[in-house]
Design an enzyme around this catalytic site. Structure first.
Site, PDB file in Angstrom:
ATOM      1  N   TRP A   1      93.458 -91.913  37.927  1.00 56.92           N
ATOM      2  CA  TRP A   1      93.382 -91.883  39.074  1.00 56.92           C
ATOM      3  C   TRP A   1      94.036 -91.073  40.120  1.00 56.92           C
ATOM      4  O   TRP A   1      94.438 -89.721  40.165  1.00 56.92           O
ATOM      5  CB  TRP A   1      92.175 -92.473  39.590  1.00 56.92           C
ATOM      6  CG  TRP A   1      93.178 -93.683  40.612  1.00 56.92           C
ATOM      7  CD1 TRP A   1      92.834 -94.552  40.930  1.00 56.92           C
ATOM      8  CD2 TRP A   1      93.621 -93.350  42.655  1.00 56.92           C
ATOM      9  NE1 TRP A   1      93.640 -95.215  41.787  1.00 56.92           N
ATOM     10  CE2 TRP A   1      94.403 -94.414  42.657  1.00 56.92           C
ATOM     11  CE3 TRP A   1      93.217 -92.409  43.115  1.00 56.92           C
ATOM     12  CZ2 TRP A   1      93.996 -94.361  44.083  1.00 56.92           C
ATOM     13  CZ3 TRP A   1      93.187 -92.605  44.633  1.00 56.92           C
ATOM     14  CH2 TRP A   1      94.272 -93.863  45.184  1.00 56.92           C
ATOM     15  N   ASP A   2      95.270 -91.849  39.952  1.00 56.40           N
ATOM     16  CA  ASP A   2      96.033 -91.055  40.822  1.00 56.40           C
ATOM     17  C   ASP A   2      97.097 -89.668  40.138  1.00 56.40           C
ATOM     18  O   ASP A   2      97.526 -88.792  41.029  1.00 56.40           O
ATOM     19  CB  ASP A   2      97.858 -91.841  40.864  1.00 56.40           C
ATOM     20  CG  ASP A   2      98.226 -92.684  39.302  1.00 56.40           C
ATOM     21  OD1 ASP A   2      97.500 -94.028  39.073  1.00 56.40           O
ATOM     22  OD2 ASP A   2      99.044 -92.687  39.022  1.00 56.40           O
TER      23      ASP A   2
ATOM     24  N   GLU B   1      92.582-102.569  45.610  1.00 61.06           N
ATOM     25  CA  GLU B   1      92.018-103.196  45.260  1.00 61.06           C
ATOM     26  C   GLU B   1      91.569-104.439  44.880  1.00 61.06           C
ATOM     27  O   GLU B   1      91.663-105.398  44.700  1.00 61.06           O
ATOM     28  CB  GLU B   1      92.778-102.910  43.357  1.00 61.06           C
ATOM     29  CG  GLU B   1      92.919-101.691  42.536  1.00 61.06           C
ATOM     30  CD  GLU B   1      94.189-101.252  41.869  1.00 61.06           C
ATOM     31  OE1 GLU B   1      94.715-102.582  41.479  1.00 61.06           O
ATOM     32  OE2 GLU B   1      93.919 -99.874  41.285  1.00 61.06           O
TER      33      GLU B   1
ATOM     34  N   LYS C   1      95.632-103.769  49.763  1.00 63.31           N
ATOM     35  CA  LYS C   1      96.492-103.334  48.520  1.00 63.31           C
ATOM     36  C   LYS C   1      97.338-101.975  49.119  1.00 63.31           C
ATOM     37  O   LYS C   1      98.458-101.927  48.660  1.00 63.31           O
ATOM     38  CB  LYS C   1      95.589-103.621  47.238  1.00 63.31           C
ATOM     39  CG  LYS C   1      97.092-103.459  46.035  1.00 63.31           C
ATOM     40  CD  LYS C   1      96.503-103.595  44.602  1.00 63.31           C
ATOM     41  CE  LYS C   1      97.635-103.670  43.636  1.00 63.31           C
ATOM     42  NZ  LYS C   1      96.517-103.607  42.643  1.00 63.31           N
ATOM     43  N   GLN C   2      96.170-101.286  49.255  1.00 60.72           N
ATOM     44  CA  GLN C   2      97.106-100.341  49.511  1.00 60.72           C
ATOM     45  C   GLN C   2      96.387 -98.640  49.607  1.00 60.72           C
ATOM     46  O   GLN C   2      95.030 -99.573  50.338  1.00 60.72           O
ATOM     47  CB  GLN C   2      97.019 -99.632  47.616  1.00 60.72           C
ATOM     48  CG  GLN C   2      95.594 -99.065  47.317  1.00 60.72           C
ATOM     49  CD  GLN C   2      95.700 -99.472  45.629  1.00 60.72           C
ATOM     50  OE1 GLN C   2      95.586-100.102  44.447  1.00 60.72           O
ATOM     51  NE2 GLN C   2      96.765 -97.659  45.528  1.00 60.72           N
TER      52      GLN C   2
END
Lengths: 800, 800
Positions: B360-361, B487, B591-592
C-alpha cells in the site's frame, strides 16, 4: 432417514457382514488400547485397510514447522504421532491363495467388541477362489493388567476339504502414516521416522525388533512370541532390520484346525539403552506367554468387572443409548487406563488425527469422567501435565509472562500450535488443567498428589494469570486479548469462561498453598502473593449485558454483528472451511459452547434465570463446528429443563463416531465427545454438580428413559445414583457416610443404607430455543446421507 | 557519535576509499533503475559483492506458500522477484592476475552517483600483486529514454608499465538470490528459476540469451553489443545456454588505454514468443549502439534536466539534507520513471527485500510524490493497479465480499500475504489506491484516465466498503475487525484511518460516476447505489475519546493497557522480533503512524486543536518499528508547530538508507521512506495540503534552513514555491492562473507574475511531546554504532 451402522447390544458393539465403504469406521470403533498402547481395529491380515495404526503413547517424531511469514514465539518444531512397529498383522494363505475378504466368497463375517471381556472378536467363513472353505476365528486384546502386552488368539479351521494353510505372523515397521501435511519438509520428516537399531529371532517362535526415531531420538522395542497348537508342519521365525516374521505351515484335514496365540510386547524410552529396552520387552512377552491367552483374558475380565461395577451407566428404555454410553465409557477408559504419567490425546490411541496431540479437552472433558470413574487414570494424566511444567515455564518466559503457560497442542509438552490466535492466545488451557487438579483433589482427597504435584501446578498457573491480567482504574481485574473455547471469536477481552476459570485457579492456588505452606515456601510463594491471587479473583471482570440480562461471551460480544445464518448454506459448514477467519472473528457466531460451557463448569456463578436466558441466547449463535460442543449444550439444556433438546445433543455426541457425523472417522475417535456422553447423562440428566464441598444431584429423565443409574467414585468409595422418573435412590458401597444434595436438599447416605427421594415437580421451561439454520442437532444428526444398513436394528436417527 | 558514510555533494552522492563492511550500503545507494530495469550498485567485476541484483519489473517466480496450519482463503502460491540475467558484469585480468580490490594495492577508489547526469561513475587506481598499476574508469547508466537499455562505458589504462589486459564482459544468468525463506520447498522453487530457451553469439561483439521462468512461465531475453576502442589484440564473443561472454585482449603500453562500451537490452513477457522477444531486445541494443554512449548520456541528461527543472527541492543551509532530498527524489524517480503499467515495489528495483512485492505504501507514500513531480509515472502505476482488477475482484469474491479487494502484497496482482491479520484484514489498501486515484485526478485533471481506469477502481473499491461495513441501529456505518496501518493493533473495529479513507473512497466513487454516467452504467452502478455510498460516507463511525479530547486509533483504543515502554530495553526493538503478537495486539503501542497518518491524509477532518492533542497522545505510543512512520510524524509535527521534532523525523527518514538505520540495506532501499523525505519537506515544512479543490501551503522553515524551494506539477504547469523564513514566493511557469492558499488566505498566481506573501507569526506550540523510551528520533538516529568514516564531511547525526 436413519443411519444405523453397528449392531446394537447391551455389552458390546458388533458389525455383521461386510461393506468396504465403512471400513474406517470399524477400524476406529473397534480400536483397542490401554493408554500405553493402541491398535486400530484393522483386520488381522492387514488388508483391506484405511488407516493401519499401532501407537505407543508418547512416541512421536519431530518435524519442522513451516510458516509463510513467521513471528516471535512461533514454534520451530512440530511433533507427530507415528506408527510403531505393528504386531497385530497375521497373514494367511489358503492353498496357494492369500486370504482376502475381497476375493473368493465371504460367507460370513462378524466383528464384535466386548466391553466386559475387553476382547475384539472376529469370526469369518470364507471360500477361496479355488473353492476351499475355511473358518477363521480371532480374538484380540490389549492387556489392561500388563500394559506393554497385546495378544491375538488366532484359529484357522478347514471346513469340508483338507487345506494347506500358511500363517504368517508379523511385526511390520514400515506402515505409512496418512500424509496429512501439505509441506514436503514435514512429509519427508514423517515418511520413515524409524531407524533400525537391532533385530533378532530365536527359538523358531520369538523375535525382537528395535528402532530409534530419527529426530526425536526415542527408542522403541517390539517383541513377539507364539504358541502353536495343532498339526503344524513347520514353525519358523526370521527377523530383518525392518520386519519380523513367524511362519507356520500346516495341512489341515477337514474339520481340523490350527491355533496360533501371539504375544506382543511394546516398550519405548527416550533414554534407556537398546539392551535395557530389549530386556524389558522380552520379559513382558515372556510373562504374557507364561500366563497364556486364558490367563491374560481372565485378568482382563477381572479388571473390567471392577471398572463396570463402580462405573457402569445404566440407561433403561433406550437400547442404542445403553450401548452408546458403555461404548463411550469403554473407549474413554481405554484411552487412559494404563497411560500413567502420559497424556490423553484428542484421539486417544485410536488414530492419527490431530497428529496425536493432546489439547485442553483432556482436562476439561475427559478428566471429569476419569475423576469419577477411574481416578487413578486421572491422577496419571495430571502427573503427566506436571512432568511438562518445565516446558510450560519456558513458554511463559518466552512470552514474557510468569509461571507456566501450558501448550495448546503437544505430545512432549512443547507448544506445537502453528496458528497463535487459536493456540497461544487460548490461555484457558492452563485454567482447565488447574480446574482438573482441583476437581481431582475434591473427589479423591489425594493429599499426596496435592503435595507432590498439585500445589505446583496451581501456583505456576496462578502466576500466569497475574502476569496476563491487568487492574483497571476501578479496581477490576481484566484478561485482555485472549481466545476462549470458541475458536470463532479470537483475541477478545474478558472472555467469561477464561475469567471464571482463572478465578477458580487463583483461589484454588491460594487455598492449596495455605494447606501446604511448606510447598508454598519451596515455590517461593509469599503470603502477600496468595492475597494478591485472592484479590484478583475477587475483582475478576465478568461482562454482562444488562439490557439483555445475559452474560457476554466476552466484553462487547453481544454488540457485534450477527453472522448471516439465514444466508449460509448447509454445505458451508464448518464455517472455517468456507469463510475467512477475518469475517468469522468479527461477528457473533459461536463454534462451540463457550459461555455455555461456563454455565456448566462454573455453574455456581450463574443464577437459574441467568443460565436459562444465556443458554437461549447462545443457542441461536452456536453452530457446533467442534465435536466438543454438543455435550456442554446437552448438559445445560437438561439443566434449564429442555429435556428433548438435551436428548438431541446427547444423541449427537453419542453417534459422532458410530455414525461418523463429522466424516473424519479415519482420524480416530473423538475421545472428549465420548466422555461428554457420560457427562451429558450424569451432569445433564443426572444433574450432578461438583463445584463446592458437597456433590449435588437433580436427576430428571428424558421421556424415553425408564431408569438412569450411574456410579460416582468419591474418596475411595462408590456412590451409586439410581434415578427413575418418580425418584432417585442413593447408595454407598463402603466408608464413612456421605453428605450430598438432591434438588438442593442435603441428605446423608451411609453404606448399606440407601436413601430414596422423590423427584420434585418441574417448572415449565417454555418453548425450546432455536439454533442457527441447518445447525439444530436434528439436522446435524440427519445430515449423514449414507444408506442405512438393511439388517441393522433400530437406533433412531434422532432419539425421541 | 556521528555516522556519516557518504560524501556530501549538492548533485550527487559519492564514496571515497574502500571498506568492505559497508559494501551492501553502497550497492543499494548506488542502484540504478528506470522503473523497468534495475541494477544494484555492485562493482563492475562482480566481486566482492553482498547482493548482486539485476531485476526486471514484474519478472518473478512462483513458489508454494507453506503453513503450519492453513485456513480458508490463505494464498496457495507466493511470488518472488528473481535475478534476471545480469549484464553489468565486466571482469578484468591484469597480466595474469584477476583485478580484485581486495588484492594488490588499492591506491584510490571513488564512486559517485550523479543525479543530473543519471550516471554512476567509478574511478580506480590499482596496483596488482605483481606490481602492475592500472587506472580503471567506468560509467554506468540505465536509460530513462530507452527503457530496456543499460550501458557501461569501461576504460582501462596502463599507468607506468606496459600491461597485458583481458576484459571479459558478460551476461550471467545464475546469480543466486539471498535465501531468505526457511522453507525448503520455497527455496527449491527459487534456486534456479530460469530455464534456458535459446542463445546466440554474432559478429564477435554481440550475444543474446533467452530464458523462461519455470513456474510463472515468463519469457526473458537479454542481449548485449560492444564497441571497442583502442589497440585490441582480439575481440571474441561466445554464448552458452547460461552465459554470454565477450572477451577483449589487449597489450597496453604505458599511458595507453582500452575502452569498451557495453550496451545491454532487456525484455520480458508472459506471452510473447521467444522470437519476438529476441527481435525486440536485439533491436533495442542496436538502437543504443547507434546512439553510442554519448548519445545515450545526452538523452539521459536532457530527461533529468526536465525532471529537476520542475521538481527539484532546494534546501539552503543544510547541505547534507540538500543532498538527501535530491537522492530521495532521484531514487523515487528511478523506481517508477519508465515502469509504465507496472508496479512500484517496496524496494523499487534496488534489492530483493520483501520478495520484490508491492504494498500500500506505493499509493500512500510514493504516488503523492510522483503525482506532483512525475505525474506520467503516477498514471502508469495506477494503470497497473487497474490491470490487476480481475485478481482483486476474485479475491473479494473468495472473501464473500463485493467489488475488489486489492492484495496486501503482490507482484502479479494475486494476494501473496501469508499472515492474514496483517494482510487480508488490512483492507485499507483498497482505500489507499482510491485516494491515489483521486489525488492524481485532482492534480492532473486527466479525464481520459478517469474514464478508462479511474471510475472502475473507485466503483469496485466502493463496493468493497459497502460489503465490509454494517449499519448499526443508530444509523452509524461501521467497519469491524480490520487492521489499519499500525500493524501492532490488528483486527480492530472502526480504525479511524481506514474509515476516513473509505469515506473518501465512497464519496469519490459517487462523484466520479456522476461525472461519467456512461461508465457508471457499464459498471452496473445505479443512482441508488451512488446514494448509498454517500449515505455510508456521511454516517461513517469516527471513534473519539471525549474525556481525552482525541480521536481513538480505533474503537476503544485509548482504554487499552499501555505497553510497558519503561520496561522495554533498547535491544528489544523492533518489538515484533522480541514479543508475541498476542501481547502487542492487546496493548496500546503503535508500530507506525496510523491515526497520525490520518491527521495528515485526511487533515480536513480534524481541527487544529484535535490535531495537536492527537499528535501529542500518539507520540507517546509510537515506536516506529516501520520505516513508513517517520515521514508522517515529521509532517504532523511540523503542522502543529514542533519544527525541531519535525526535523528529527525528517532526518530519520532521510538517513534510513544512507546510514542504514534499520540494518537491512542489503534488502535494497526504502522507497516509500525516501518519498517521505519529499513529503516531510513539502507537506510538513512547506505545509502543502491537497485534499480540496484548492491546494494550500503554509511554509515554516526549520531554524537551520535558509530557504526551501519546491516545484508542484499541477494540470500541466509547474507551481514553484520558494519559501524563506520571512515569506514565500509562488510562481507559475505556464498555463492559466492558479488559485491557492497561503496560510488559509486565497491568492491567485499567473505565469510571469510571482506572488510573495509574508509568513504570519506563529503561536507557541508548547513543549514537544515525548516518545517512548529509546524511541525518540534522536535515539534511533544515534543507535547506529558503526564507526564514522574519518574523511567524511559533516552531516550531523541529528539535524540541529
Amino acid at each position: 432417514m436413519s443411519h444405523r451402522s453397528f449392531d446394537v447390544a447391551d455389552w458390546g458393539i458388533g458389525w455383521s457382514g461386510w461393506e468396504e465403504t465403512r471400513l474406517a469406521r470399524r477400524e476406529s470403533v473397534f480400536s483397542l488400547a490401554n493408554g500405553h498402547l493402541g491398535w486400530r481395529g484393522t483386520l488381522d491380515e492387514g488388508d483391506p485397510c484405511v488407516v493401519s495404526g499401532a501407537y505407543l503413547n508418547g512416541v512421536h517424531e519431530q518435524h519442522p514447522m513451516p510458516y509463510a511469514e513467521g513471528g516471535y514465539g512461533y514454534p520451530d518444531a512440530g511433533e507427530s504421532v507415528i506408527n510403531v512397529p505393528d504386531g497385530k498383522v497375521i497373514r494367511l494363505i489358503v492353498g496357494d491363495e492369500p486370504f482376502d475378504i475381497r476375493t473368493g466368497t465371504l460367507e460370513s463375517h462378524e466383528q464384535f467388541l466386548d466391553f466386559r471381556s475387553g476382547v475384539l472378536r472376529r469370526d469369518v467363513r470364507w471360500t477361496s477362489p479355488a473353492g476351499l472353505t475355511v473358518r477363521l476365528r480371532s480374538r484380540r486384546l490389549l492387556s489392561l493388567t500388563h500394559r506393554s502386552v497385546a495378544a491375538v488368539d488366532y484359529e484357522i479351521a478347514a471346513v469340508s476339504d483338507a487345506v494347506e494353510v500358511t500363517v504368517v505372523s508379523e511385526i511390520v515397521s514400515d506402515e505409512p502414516l496418512p500424509e496429512v501435511h501439505r509441506d514436503e519438509r514435514v512429509r519427508a520428516a514423517l515418511r520413515a521416522p524409524l531407524s533400525p537399531v537391532a533385530h533378532r529371532a530365536a527359538d523358531d517362535t520369538r523375535a525382537t525388533l528395535e528402532f530409534r526415531t530419527r529426530r526425536s531420538g526415542i527408542g522403541v522395542a517390539v517383541a513377539m512370541d507364539h504358541l502353536v497348537e495343532g498339526r503344524a508342519a513347520s514353525v519358523d521365525t526370521e527377523a530383518s532390520s525392518e520386519q519380523a516374521r513367524t511362519t507356520v505351515q500346516a495341512r489341515l484335514g477337514a474339520g481340523e484346525s490350527l491355533r496360533l496365540v501371539k504375544f506382543v510386547g511394546h516398550e519405548w524410552s527416550p533414554s534407556l539403552s537398546p539392551g535395557a529396552l530389549r530386556d524389558r520387552v522380552e520379559a513382558a512377552v515372556g510373562a504374557a506367554a507364561r500366563l497364556g491367552w486364558d490367563g491374560l483374558a481372565h485378568e482382563q475380565r477381572a479388571y473390567l468387572d471392577a471398572f463396570w461395577k463402580a462405573s457402569d451407566v445404566i440407561v433403561d428404555g433406550v437400547p442404542w443409548l445403553q450401548q452408546a454410553v458403555r461404548f463411550a465409557l469403554f473407549q474413554v477408559m481405554q484411552s487412559a487406563a494404563r497411560a500413567e504419567v502420559r497424556s490423553i490425546p484428542g484421539k486417544g490411541l485410536s488414530g492419527p488425527g490431530y497428529e496425536g496431540h493432546t489439547f485442553w479437552d483432556a482436562e476439561a472433558f475427559v478428566l471429569p469422567v476419569l475423576t469419577y470413574c477411574l481416578p487413578e487414570a486421572a491422577r496419571g494424566a495430571l502427573q503427566w501435565r506436571h512432568s511438562t511444567l518445565d516446558h510450560a515455564r519456558a513458554r511463559a518466559r518466552q512470552l514474557h509472562l510468569a509461571g507456566a503457560a501450558f501448550p495448546w497442542r503437544t505430545i512432549s509438552g512443547s507448544e506445537c500450535s502453528g496458528y497463535w490466535p487459536a493456540g497461544t492466545a487460548a490461555f484457558h488451557v492452563s485454567a482447565d488443567i488447574s480446574a482438573a487438579v482441583l476437581r481431582y483433589l475434591r473427589a479423591t482427597g489425594d493429599g499426596e498428589f496435592e503435595r507432590r504435584e498439585g500445589v505446583e501446578i496451581l501456583v505456576e498457573t496462578a502466576r500466569l494469570w497475574m502476569a496476563l491480567g491487568r487492574w483497571d482504574d476501578d479496581g477490576v481485574f481484566h484478561l485482555d486479548g485472549v481466545t476462549g473455547p470458541d475458536e470463532y471469536s479470537a483475541l477478545v477481552d474478558d472472555n467469561v469462561f477464561t475469567n471464571l476459570m482463572a478465578q477458580r485457579n487463583l483461589r484454588g492456588a491460594a487455598a492449596s498453598v495455605r494447606t501446604h505452606p511448606a510447598r508454598g515456601q519451596d515455590l517461593g510463594v509469599s503470603a502477600g502473593e496468595c492475597d494478591e491471587w485472592d484479590a484478583a479473583a475477587a475483582a475478576m471482570a465478568v461482562p454482562f449485558d444488562a439490557g439483555l440480562g445475559i452474560h457476554q461471551q466476552y466484553a462487547g460480544s453481544t454488540e457485534r454483528e450477527r453472522w448471516d445464518f439465514d444466508g449460509t448454506a448447509r454445505e458451508q459448514y464448518p464455517l472455517q472451511d468456507h469463510f475467512p477467519y477475518f469475517d468469522i472473528y468479527r461477528k457473533q457466531v459461536v463454534k462451540q459452547a463457550d459461555l455455555v460451557l461456563a454455565l456448566h463448569l462454573a455453574h455456581e456463578q450463574f443464577s437459574d434465570e441467568e443460565t436459562a436466558r444465556a443458554f437461549a441466547y447462545y443457542e441461536g449463535l452456536t453452530v457446533r463446528d467442534s465435536s466438543l460442543s454438543a455435550p456442554a449444550q446437552s448438559i445445560v439444556a437438561a439443566r434449564v429443563g429442555h429435556l428433548p433438546l438435551a436428548m438431541d445433543y446427547l444423541t449427537e455426541a453419542a453417534t459422532i463416531d458410530l455414525d461418523d457425523l463429522r466424516n473424519d472417522i479415519d482420524d480416530g475417535l473423538h475421545i472428549a465427545a465420548l466422555a461428554g456422553v457420560w457427562s451429558a447423562l450424569v451432569c445433564g440428566f443426572g444433574g450432578m454438580r461438583d463445584g463446592g464441598d458437597i456433590v449435588a444431584f437433580a436427576p430428571r429423565l428424558a421421556s424415553s428413559m425408564k431408569r438412569l443409574s450411574f456410579g460416582v467414585r468419591h474418596r475411595e468409595r462408590v456412590l451409586r445414583v439410581d434415578a427413575r422418573p418418580e425418584g432417585t435412590t442413593y447408595s454407598l458401597d463402603a466408608g464413612p457416610p456421605m453428605t450430598l444434595r438432591h434438588f438442593g436438599q442435603e441428605l446423608v447416605v451411609s453404606p448399606g443404607d440407601p436413601v430414596t427421594r422423590d423427584t420434585p415437580p418441574r417448572a415449565d421451561p417454555g418453548p425450546p430455543p432455536s439454533q442457527p439454520r441447518w445447525r439444530s442437532p436434528r439436522e446435524v444428526i440427519e445430515a449423514d446421507d449414507e444408506p442405512a444398513r438393511e439388517d441393522s436394528p433400530a437406533r433412531p436417527a434422532v432419539a425421541g
